[in-house]
Write a protein that holds these residues in place. Structure first.
Motif, PDB file in Angstrom:
ATOM      1  N   VAL A 118       0.861  -1.175   0.000  1.00 29.05           N
ATOM      2  CA  VAL A 118       0.000   0.000   0.000  1.00 29.05           C
ATOM      3  C   VAL A 118       0.899   1.226   0.000  1.00 29.05           C
ATOM      4  O   VAL A 118       1.904   1.270   0.718  1.00 29.05           O
ATOM      5  N   GLY A 119       0.562   2.207  -0.846  1.00 31.75           N
ATOM      6  CA  GLY A 119       1.353   3.420  -0.950  1.00 31.75           C
ATOM      7  C   GLY A 119       0.523   4.648  -0.615  1.00 31.75           C
ATOM      8  O   GLY A 119      -0.670   4.711  -0.932  1.00 31.75           O
ATOM      9  N   ILE A 120       1.156   5.621   0.018  1.00 33.55           N
ATOM     10  CA  ILE A 120       0.492   6.864   0.405  1.00 33.55           C
ATOM     11  C   ILE A 120       1.254   8.023  -0.215  1.00 33.55           C
ATOM     12  O   ILE A 120       2.481   8.144  -0.038  1.00 33.55           O
ATOM     13  N   GLY A 121       0.553   8.879  -0.958  1.00 33.94           N
ATOM     14  CA  GLY A 121       1.183  10.036  -1.563  1.00 33.94           C
ATOM     15  C   GLY A 121       1.485  11.101  -0.521  1.00 33.94           C
ATOM     16  O   GLY A 121       0.644  11.416   0.325  1.00 33.94           O
ATOM     17  N   VAL A 122       2.697  11.667  -0.572  1.00 29.95           N
ATOM     18  CA  VAL A 122       3.100  12.663   0.418  1.00 29.95           C
ATOM     19  C   VAL A 122       3.343  14.032  -0.206  1.00 29.95           C
ATOM     20  O   VAL A 122       3.764  14.956   0.489  1.00 29.95           O
ATOM     21  N   THR A 123       3.087  14.175  -1.516  1.00 34.35           N
ATOM     22  CA  THR A 123       3.186  15.467  -2.182  1.00 34.35           C
ATOM     23  C   THR A 123       1.928  15.701  -3.004  1.00 34.35           C
ATOM     24  O   THR A 123       1.171  14.765  -3.296  1.00 34.35           O
ATOM     25  N   ALA A 124       1.716  16.963  -3.410  1.00 36.43           N
ATOM     26  CA  ALA A 124       0.501  17.310  -4.153  1.00 36.43           C
ATOM     27  C   ALA A 124       0.450  16.661  -5.524  1.00 36.43           C
ATOM     28  O   ALA A 124      -0.630  16.447  -6.078  1.00 36.43           O
ATOM     29  N   ASP A 125       1.603  16.342  -6.104  1.00 32.60           N
ATOM     30  CA  ASP A 125       1.648  15.769  -7.445  1.00 32.60           C
ATOM     31  C   ASP A 125       1.625  14.243  -7.444  1.00 32.60           C
ATOM     32  O   ASP A 125       1.819  13.623  -8.493  1.00 32.60           O
ATOM     33  N   SER A 126       1.409  13.616  -6.293  1.00 29.55           N
ATOM     34  CA  SER A 126       1.422  12.161  -6.179  1.00 29.55           C
ATOM     35  C   SER A 126       0.007  11.615  -6.138  1.00 29.55           C
ATOM     36  O   SER A 126      -0.936  12.315  -5.776  1.00 29.55           O
ATOM     37  N   PRO A 127      -0.178  10.323  -6.504  1.00 36.29           N
ATOM     38  CA  PRO A 127      -1.474   9.680  -6.263  1.00 36.29           C
ATOM     39  C   PRO A 127      -1.802   9.706  -4.776  1.00 36.29           C
ATOM     40  O   PRO A 127      -0.914   9.582  -3.933  1.00 36.29           O
ATOM     41  N   ASN A 128      -3.076   9.877  -4.444  1.00 40.50           N
ATOM     42  CA  ASN A 128      -3.466   9.873  -3.039  1.00 40.50           C
ATOM     43  C   ASN A 128      -3.190   8.527  -2.384  1.00 40.50           C
ATOM     44  O   ASN A 128      -2.784   8.460  -1.221  1.00 40.50           O
ATOM     45  N   MET A 129      -3.418   7.446  -3.143  1.00 43.24           N
ATOM     46  CA  MET A 129      -3.279   6.106  -2.590  1.00 43.24           C
ATOM     47  C   MET A 129      -3.017   5.116  -3.712  1.00 43.24           C
ATOM     48  O   MET A 129      -3.484   5.307  -4.840  1.00 43.24           O
ATOM     49  N   SER A 130      -2.273   4.082  -3.405  1.00 40.19           N
ATOM     50  CA  SER A 130      -2.056   3.001  -4.364  1.00 40.19           C
ATOM     51  C   SER A 130      -2.031   1.671  -3.634  1.00 40.19           C
ATOM     52  O   SER A 130      -1.577   1.585  -2.484  1.00 40.19           O
ATOM     53  N   LEU A 131      -2.538   0.633  -4.291  1.00 35.55           N
ATOM     54  CA  LEU A 131      -2.520  -0.729  -3.767  1.00 35.55           C
ATOM     55  C   LEU A 131      -1.890  -1.630  -4.817  1.00 35.55           C
ATOM     56  O   LEU A 131      -2.179  -1.486  -6.017  1.00 35.55           O
ATOM     57  N   GLY A 132      -1.070  -2.562  -4.393  1.00 33.68           N
ATOM     58  CA  GLY A 132      -0.396  -3.417  -5.367  1.00 33.68           C
ATOM     59  C   GLY A 132      -0.250  -4.848  -4.900  1.00 33.68           C
ATOM     60  O   GLY A 132      -0.247  -5.136  -3.696  1.00 33.68           O
ATOM     61  N   MET A 133      -0.117  -5.758  -5.864  1.00 31.55           N
ATOM     62  CA  MET A 133       0.143  -7.167  -5.584  1.00 31.55           C
ATOM     63  C   MET A 133       1.116  -7.691  -6.627  1.00 31.55           C
ATOM     64  O   MET A 133       0.987  -7.394  -7.820  1.00 31.55           O
ATOM     65  N   ASN A 134       2.095  -8.467  -6.181  1.00 34.21           N
ATOM     66  CA  ASN A 134       3.099  -9.044  -7.043  1.00 34.21           C
ATOM     67  C   ASN A 134       3.066 -10.558  -6.903  1.00 34.21           C
ATOM     68  O   ASN A 134       3.091 -11.085  -5.789  1.00 34.21           O
ATOM     69  N   LEU A 135       3.000 -11.266  -8.043  1.00 34.25           N
ATOM     70  CA  LEU A 135       2.895 -12.724  -8.017  1.00 34.25           C
ATOM     71  C   LEU A 135       3.786 -13.338  -9.097  1.00 34.25           C
ATOM     72  O   LEU A 135       3.544 -13.137 -10.291  1.00 34.25           O
ATOM     73  N   PRO A 136       4.840 -14.064  -8.720  1.00 32.05           N
ATOM     74  CA  PRO A 136       5.651 -14.771  -9.708  1.00 32.05           C
ATOM     75  C   PRO A 136       4.856 -15.899 -10.352  1.00 32.05           C
ATOM     76  O   PRO A 136       4.097 -16.602  -9.678  1.00 32.05           O
ATOM     77  N   LEU A 137       5.004 -16.067 -11.668  1.00 27.89           N
ATOM     78  CA  LEU A 137       4.305 -17.123 -12.398  1.00 27.89           C
ATOM     79  C   LEU A 137       5.306 -18.205 -12.775  1.00 27.89           C
ATOM     80  O   LEU A 137       6.334 -17.914 -13.373  1.00 27.89           O
ATOM     81  N   ALA A 138       5.007 -19.437 -12.423  1.00 25.72           N
ATOM     82  CA  ALA A 138       5.891 -20.568 -12.726  1.00 25.72           C
ATOM     83  C   ALA A 138       5.311 -21.381 -13.870  1.00 25.72           C
ATOM     84  O   ALA A 138       4.105 -21.625 -13.930  1.00 25.72           O
ATOM     85  N   PHE A 139       6.167 -21.806 -14.804  1.00 25.16           N
ATOM     86  CA  PHE A 139       5.755 -22.616 -15.955  1.00 25.16           C
ATOM     87  C   PHE A 139       6.548 -23.911 -15.991  1.00 25.16           C
ATOM     88  O   PHE A 139       7.666 -23.965 -15.499  1.00 25.16           O
TER      89      PHE A 139
END
Length: 335
Positions: free
Chosen positions: A314-335
């Motif tokens: 989860v990300g929080i923007g700390v300047t006026a030019d930043s997104p207010n909030m962001s959520l992310g998920m990372n998943l490695p894919l195995a083949f």
């Protein structure tokens, strides 16, 4: 009837303590048994490996794979912006091109990235984002679903990794304007999903693992080619050329292994972009103001298998030019 001899009684007396100790050891766990029970089990991996996987999820620039290997990763990100700068007009009173107005923007980005080991210390990378964006501006709403800007990159590790010293990675990336350009959007026809220009970025990343903590930091410098031959109506004028300014970025953070299966991360990233130069059909030239974007990120990694670690952030923007909030998920894919 035969009675035990003195020698037999002595032998029995000597054996009784050994038999008693053997019975007690089989009935009660020993200190060695406790150590074995608490020890790391086979397949759990170690904290160093988990921290390396977490670094890869936090920033792909830290990952290096062996020659000939392929690694595919899926990233899901959501970002919300409550205010942003939009194009209005340049009047006689002065420049009002990037006036701040109340807007609502929701962006969902699905990214597939593939890494290939060219050499043991050189990795090539391709990223393909698919973007869905919904925004409301001045009572009008619009949604766009399109491919974003495709990225091509490489990472080079000039010095072999060592456990007790810092590791350095040199990076280079090119982003192609394959997404929907903001300079070709007609008002009310949807939202941009790309930058509209070809951009280049070079950087240096440093990380060091000191169990159970991994420290990391980065610095980068980027630039873009100008967007030419435009014909975008902005108020009473027609925009024909945009030359984005240079940008510099830096970041730092750490990852901490709580156990053999869970890590936490905290990082800060900032990017400073110089103003863009604008040219209009009537000969007017203008320049926008400098923008600063800063994000504070918190993450959690969970090892679901010896080779797979799922990370959420989860990300929080700390300047006026930043997104207010962001959520992310990372998943490695195995083949």
């Amino acid at each position: 009837m035969k009675y035990p001899t003195l020698r037999a009684w002595c032998a029995a007396a000597l054996l009784l303590p050994a038999i008693s100790a053997l019975a007690q050891s089989s009935a009660q766990p020993s200190a060695a048994d406790a150590r074995d029970a608490l020890a790391k089990k086979e397949g759990e991996g170690d904290q160093s490996a988990l921290l390396k996987q977490t670094l890869t999820a936090v920033d792909k620039q830290y990952s290096m794979i062996k020659k000939g290997q392929v690694q595919v990763t899926y990233d899901l990100n959501y970002a919300y912006i409550g205010q942003e700068k939009i194009v209005t007009d340049i009047g006689t009173a002065g420049l009002t091109l990037f006036e701040i107005e109340n807007v609502s923007s929701h962006t969902v980005t699905n990214t597939i990235s593939a890494d290939y080991g060219i050499l043991n210390n050189l990795t090539g990378n391709v990223t393909l984002p698919a973007i869905s964006r919904y925004a409301t501006v001045k009572g009008h709403s619009g949604i766009s679903n399109s491919v974003g800007d495709i990225g091509l990159g490489a990472r080079w590790q000039p010095i072999e990794s060592r456990r007790d010293s810092a590791n350095y990675t040199v990076t280079g990336n090119v982003r192609l304007p394959t997404g929907r350009s903001p300079f070709k959007i007609v008002s009310g026809s949807g939202q941009a999903t790309g930058s509209g220009v070809t951009s280049f970025t070079g950087g240096l990343n440093i990380n060091r693992i000191v169990d159970p903590v991994a420290l990391f930091g980065s610095v980068s410098l980027g630039g873009s080619l100008p967007a030419k031959h435009l014909y975008q109506v902005t108020g009473t004028r027609i925009l024909t050329r945009v030359a984005p300014g240079m940008n510099i970025g830096f970041g730092m953070g750490f990852a901490y292994a709580l156990s053999y299966g869970i890590t936490t991360t905290m990082s800060f990233q900032e990017s400073i972009s110089a103003g863009s130069k604008l040219r209009f059909a009537d000969g007017l030239n203008a320049k926008t103001s400098t923008q600063t974007s800063g994000m504070l990120n918190f993450g959690l990694g969970y090892r679901v298998s010896p080779k797979t670690t799922v990370n959420v952030s989860v990300g929080i923007g700390v300047t006026a030019d930043s997104p207010n909030m962001s959520l992310g998920m990372n998943l490695p894919l195995a083949f």
